[in-house]
Scaffold this motif. Structure first.
Motif, short mmCIF file in Angstrom:
data_model
loop_
_atom_site.label_atom_id
_atom_site.label_comp_id
_atom_site.label_asym_id
_atom_site.label_seq_id
_atom_site.Cartn_x
_atom_site.Cartn_y
_atom_site.Cartn_z
N THR A 1 0.82 -1.21 0.00
CA THR A 1 0.00 0.00 0.00
C THR A 1 0.86 1.25 0.00
OG1 THR A 1 -0.21 -0.15 2.41
CG2 THR A 1 -2.00 -1.06 1.09
N LEU A 2 1.92 1.26 0.79
CA LEU A 2 2.78 2.45 0.83
C LEU A 2 3.52 2.65 -0.49
CD1 LEU A 2 4.27 2.25 4.43
CD2 LEU A 2 2.56 3.84 3.58
N CYS A 3 4.04 1.58 -1.08
CA CYS A 3 4.78 1.71 -2.34
C CYS A 3 3.87 2.13 -3.49
CB CYS A 3 5.49 0.41 -2.67
SG CYS A 3 6.90 0.07 -1.59
N PHE A 4 2.67 1.58 -3.54
CA PHE A 4 1.74 1.97 -4.60
C PHE A 4 1.31 3.43 -4.42
CE2 PHE A 4 0.46 -1.54 -7.33
CZ PHE A 4 -0.17 -0.85 -8.35
N ALA A 5 1.02 3.81 -3.18
CA ALA A 5 0.63 5.20 -2.91
C ALA A 5 1.75 6.16 -3.29
CB ALA A 5 0.25 5.37 -1.44
N ALA A 6 2.98 5.81 -2.96
CA ALA A 6 4.12 6.65 -3.32
C ALA A 6 4.31 6.71 -4.82
CB ALA A 6 5.39 6.13 -2.64
N GLY A 7 4.18 5.58 -5.49
CA GLY A 7 4.37 5.54 -6.93
C GLY A 7 3.39 6.41 -7.69
N ILE A 8 2.13 6.35 -7.30
CA ILE A 8 1.12 7.18 -7.98
C ILE A 8 1.36 8.65 -7.69
CG2 ILE A 8 -1.34 7.79 -7.96
CD1 ILE A 8 -1.97 4.85 -7.78
N ASN A 9 1.66 8.99 -6.45
CA ASN A 9 1.86 10.39 -6.11
C ASN A 9 3.10 10.96 -6.79
OD1 ASN A 9 1.02 12.74 -4.58
ND2 ASN A 9 2.90 12.43 -3.45
N VAL A 10 4.19 10.21 -6.82
CA VAL A 10 5.42 10.70 -7.44
C VAL A 10 5.26 10.84 -8.95
CG1 VAL A 10 7.83 10.07 -7.91
CG2 VAL A 10 6.94 9.94 -5.60
N ALA A 11 4.47 9.98 -9.57
CA ALA A 11 4.23 10.11 -11.00
C ALA A 11 3.60 11.45 -11.34
CB ALA A 11 3.32 8.98 -11.48
N ILE A 12 2.81 11.98 -10.45
CA ILE A 12 2.14 13.26 -10.70
C ILE A 12 2.95 14.44 -10.18
CG2 ILE A 12 0.00 14.56 -10.32
CD1 ILE A 12 -0.31 12.01 -12.02
N THR A 13 3.44 14.36 -8.95
CA THR A 13 4.05 15.53 -8.31
C THR A 13 5.56 15.64 -8.49
OG1 THR A 13 4.34 14.36 -6.21
CG2 THR A 13 2.27 15.55 -6.54
#
Length: 172
Positions: A88-100
């Protein structure tokens, strides 16, 4: 947000959240299968796109965390030996970093908000992979390529920048 991500990661029922009332919602929806996790993640992304594109108040960082946590939890159904917290943490980080494009800040915020500081190396690795995988895809307007700084970012072997290059683009 901390308790919500923890509830998603462990597949706890909504009744474990003290700030949610009524605990069953209108239709009694719970995230107890990979299908329901995907529904939550996709619905959150659709909701984010409407609110951001519509110019409404609020941001997209924490909603991306929630959507990523739902997708990470859905991945745990496919690979049961995978740690739900890391997924959950890695997926959340991956999606957020892709955008921000904020790999370090996203990793630190997620790990410390979730109380999982020892997960920081894995979350940072997921953030860096996401950063490199999406580095040429501008998702928001501020990430569009600027032609006036191309020469400071890239080296062209046989061409040196000239003052006329930047002034010509300004006049065009």
């Amino acid at each position: 947000q901390n308790m919500v991500c923890g509830t998603i990661a462990t597949l706890s029922p909504a009744s474990d959240l003290p700030h949610v009332w009524p605990t069953t919602g209108l239709i009694g929806f719970e995230m107890n299968s990979w299908q329901s996790c995907l529904v939550v993640g996709i619905s959150k992304l659709v909701a984010i796109s409407f609110t951001v594109a519509g110019g409404y108040r609020g941001g997209y960082i924490f909603p991306f965390f929630s959507a990523g946590a739902a997708f990470g939890r859905a991945l745990c159904f496919a690979f049961p030996d995978l740690s739900p917290v890391l997924a959950t943490l890695c997926f959340a980080a991956g999606i957020n970093v892709a955008i921000t494009r904020t790999a370090l800040a996203t990793s630190l915020i997620l790990c410390f908000l979730a109380g999982e500081q020892f997960a920081a190396p894995a979350v940072l690795a997921a953030s860096i992979v996401s950063l490199f995988a999406t580095s040429y895809v501008p998702f928001i307007k501020s990430q569009l390529a600027r032609s006036d700084i191309d020469f400071s970012l890239y080296y062209y072997k046989n061409r040196e920048p000239k003052v006329q290059d930047s002034t010509r683009e300004l006049l065009a």
